[in-house]
Design a protein around this motif. Structure first.
Motif, mmCIF file in Angstrom:
data_model
loop_
_atom_site.group_PDB
_atom_site.id
_atom_site.type_symbol
_atom_site.label_atom_id
_atom_site.label_comp_id
_atom_site.label_asym_id
_atom_site.label_seq_id
_atom_site.Cartn_x
_atom_site.Cartn_y
_atom_site.Cartn_z
ATOM 1 N N ILE A 160 5.555 5.519 -5.969
ATOM 2 C CA ILE A 160 4.852 4.355 -6.419
ATOM 3 C C ILE A 160 5.002 4.425 -8.076
ATOM 4 O O ILE A 160 5.055 5.455 -8.557
ATOM 5 N N TYR A 161 5.064 3.170 -8.628
ATOM 6 C CA TYR A 161 5.240 2.874 -9.990
ATOM 7 C C TYR A 161 3.712 3.068 -10.577
ATOM 8 O O TYR A 161 2.779 2.439 -10.098
ATOM 9 N N SER A 162 3.620 3.795 -11.659
ATOM 10 C CA SER A 162 2.377 4.065 -12.123
ATOM 11 C C SER A 162 1.292 2.755 -12.356
ATOM 12 O O SER A 162 0.204 2.803 -12.243
ATOM 13 N N GLY A 163 2.048 1.557 -12.819
ATOM 14 C CA GLY A 163 1.420 0.344 -13.130
ATOM 15 C C GLY A 163 0.867 -0.229 -11.855
ATOM 16 O O GLY A 163 -0.125 -0.733 -12.044
ATOM 17 N N ASP A 164 1.619 -0.016 -10.842
ATOM 18 C CA ASP A 164 0.844 -0.693 -9.618
ATOM 19 C C ASP A 164 -0.099 0.191 -9.142
ATOM 20 O O ASP A 164 -1.232 -0.145 -8.499
ATOM 21 N N VAL A 165 -0.279 1.821 -9.503
ATOM 22 C CA VAL A 165 -1.210 2.192 -9.191
ATOM 23 C C VAL A 165 -2.737 1.970 -9.965
ATOM 24 O O VAL A 165 -3.546 1.889 -9.436
ATOM 25 N N ALA A 166 -2.367 1.793 -11.163
ATOM 26 C CA ALA A 166 -3.296 1.483 -12.046
ATOM 27 C C ALA A 166 -3.878 -0.076 -11.707
ATOM 28 O O ALA A 166 -4.952 -0.333 -11.749
ATOM 29 N N ALA A 167 -3.278 -1.000 -11.325
ATOM 30 C CA ALA A 167 -3.583 -2.154 -10.623
ATOM 31 C C ALA A 167 -4.489 -2.035 -9.551
ATOM 32 O O ALA A 167 -5.489 -2.806 -9.365
ATOM 33 N N ALA A 168 -3.894 -1.152 -8.491
ATOM 34 C CA ALA A 168 -4.800 -0.728 -7.217
ATOM 35 C C ALA A 168 -6.285 -0.362 -7.590
ATOM 36 O O ALA A 168 -7.058 -0.554 -7.333
ATOM 37 N N VAL A 169 -6.282 0.520 -8.601
ATOM 38 C CA VAL A 169 -7.348 1.112 -9.238
ATOM 39 C C VAL A 169 -8.163 0.149 -9.788
ATOM 40 O O VAL A 169 -9.505 -0.024 -9.591
ATOM 41 N N GLY A 170 -7.757 -0.694 -10.435
ATOM 42 C CA GLY A 170 -8.494 -1.724 -11.133
ATOM 43 C C GLY A 170 -9.121 -2.693 -10.111
ATOM 44 O O GLY A 170 -10.320 -3.214 -10.361
ATOM 45 N N ARG A 171 -8.511 -3.092 -9.207
ATOM 46 C CA ARG A 171 -8.775 -3.974 -8.153
ATOM 47 C C ARG A 171 -10.183 -3.229 -7.510
ATOM 48 O O ARG A 171 -11.219 -3.811 -7.141
ATOM 49 N N THR A 172 -10.136 -2.143 -7.268
ATOM 50 C CA THR A 172 -11.118 -1.189 -6.362
ATOM 51 C C THR A 172 -12.347 -1.141 -7.347
ATOM 52 O O THR A 172 -13.389 -1.230 -7.138
ATOM 53 N N ALA A 173 -12.014 -0.836 -8.731
ATOM 54 C CA ALA A 173 -13.233 -0.585 -9.725
ATOM 55 C C ALA A 173 -14.213 -2.024 -9.837
ATOM 56 O O ALA A 173 -15.188 -1.877 -9.999
ATOM 57 N N VAL A 174 -13.453 -2.877 -9.694
ATOM 58 C CA VAL A 174 -14.270 -4.336 -9.810
ATOM 59 C C VAL A 174 -14.711 -4.912 -8.691
ATOM 60 O O VAL A 174 -15.526 -5.934 -8.446
ATOM 61 N N GLY A 175 -14.469 -4.030 -7.492
ATOM 62 C CA GLY A 175 -14.876 -4.563 -6.051
ATOM 63 C C GLY A 175 -16.086 -3.767 -5.641
ATOM 64 O O GLY A 175 -16.588 -3.051 -6.196
ATOM 65 N N THR A 176 -16.400 -4.066 -4.434
ATOM 66 C CA THR A 176 -17.809 -3.236 -3.756
ATOM 67 C C THR A 176 -17.281 -1.972 -3.719
ATOM 68 O O THR A 176 -16.267 -1.839 -2.902
ATOM 69 N N PRO A 177 -18.001 -1.057 -3.826
ATOM 70 C CA PRO A 177 -17.714 0.326 -3.297
ATOM 71 C C PRO A 177 -17.409 0.323 -1.585
ATOM 72 O O PRO A 177 -18.270 -0.216 -1.067
#
Length: 248
Positions: A160-177
């Motif tokens: 996977i591209y690191s930028g796509d990882v960062a996007a996924a982590v970002g979505r998780t961070a601002v979502g519900t645990p």
């Protein structure tokens, strides 16, 4: 919301801080060179003041077995305590697809301990498991090089591209645990040999690439699917060949 990114000046962290700030959040990069050290606790209380979310994308400076275990055990414990003191509402950590299947490696044993500490903490959490990054293709090749030949396990990989990882982590961070693990992977699965050969060819690297049934991956014997995500993984869009073309 204020999001503190531990390891925020690294490959994933810098992507993540930029993406979160673009979306209107107050993302703060925290690392030793910004005065925050999770091993000693230096700067933690100050940077976490007012934070709603902490994202840990840090990595050990040494991959030696004892050092990497000490890093993840100590830094995670310090971070979780400081978060509890500061009233942080969501702990997010980046880990690796297949961690629980790679326990012959000291690095992955340490990552497993990190995950277990988070799960046992009682804090709301989300753990993001990502497959290997495109950017580490050369590192994999170098680790498997014998003379002029790269010897690779017949296992598969879904990088996977690191930028796509960062996007996924970002979505998780601002979502519900999720109080569990979410997986993210690239759009294509390759034989390790195919992945490395394609990457080396794009950089005019002359090394021969072969499959060797006795070859290991960072010291771990792989099954065909050890490095692959499960059926519920989020699949990113960036293809390896497209990413390679952008590097030229």
């Amino acid at each position: 919301m204020k999001v503190v990114v531990i390891g925020g000046t690294g490959l994933i962290g810098s992507h993540l801080v930029g993406k979160l700030n673009e979306h209107g959040h107050d993302a703060v990069a925290a690392s030793p060179n910004t005065g925050v050290n999770t091993l000693t606790g230096e700067g933690l209380a100050e940077v976490l003041e007012g934070a709603s979310v902490v994202v840990d994308v840090s990595n050990s400076p040494s991959f030696e077995d004892e050092a990497v275990m000490d890093f993840f055990r100590t830094s995670t414990a310090n971070l979780l305590k400081a978060e509890a003191d500061a009233g942080v509402q969501h702990h997010v950590a980046l880990s690796v697809v297949g961690t629980e299947r790679l326990q012959d490696s000291g690095y992955f044993r340490a990552k497993q301990v990190q995950e277990e500490l988070i799960k046992a903490s009682g804090a709301p959490f989300s753990i993001v498991h990502a497959t290997q990054f495109f950017e580490f293709m050369k590192g994999i090749a170098d680790s498997a090089t014998d003379g002029d030949t790269v010897r690779l396990s017949p296992g598969k990989i879904q990088p996977i591209y690191s930028g796509d990882v960062a996007a996924a982590v970002g979505r998780t961070a601002v979502g519900t645990p999720v109080n569990g693990v979410v997986e993210v992977a690239g759009p294509e699965a390759f034989q390790l040999e195919e992945f490395i050969r394609t990457g080396l060819a794009a950089t005019n690297d002359p090394r021969a690439v072969v499959t060797d049934a006795h070859a290991t991956y960072w010291g771990v014997a792989l099954e065909e699917t050890t490095l692959l995500p499960g059926p519920d993984a989020h699949i990113a869009e960036t293809r390896f060949t497209d990413w390679l073309a952008q590097q030229q």
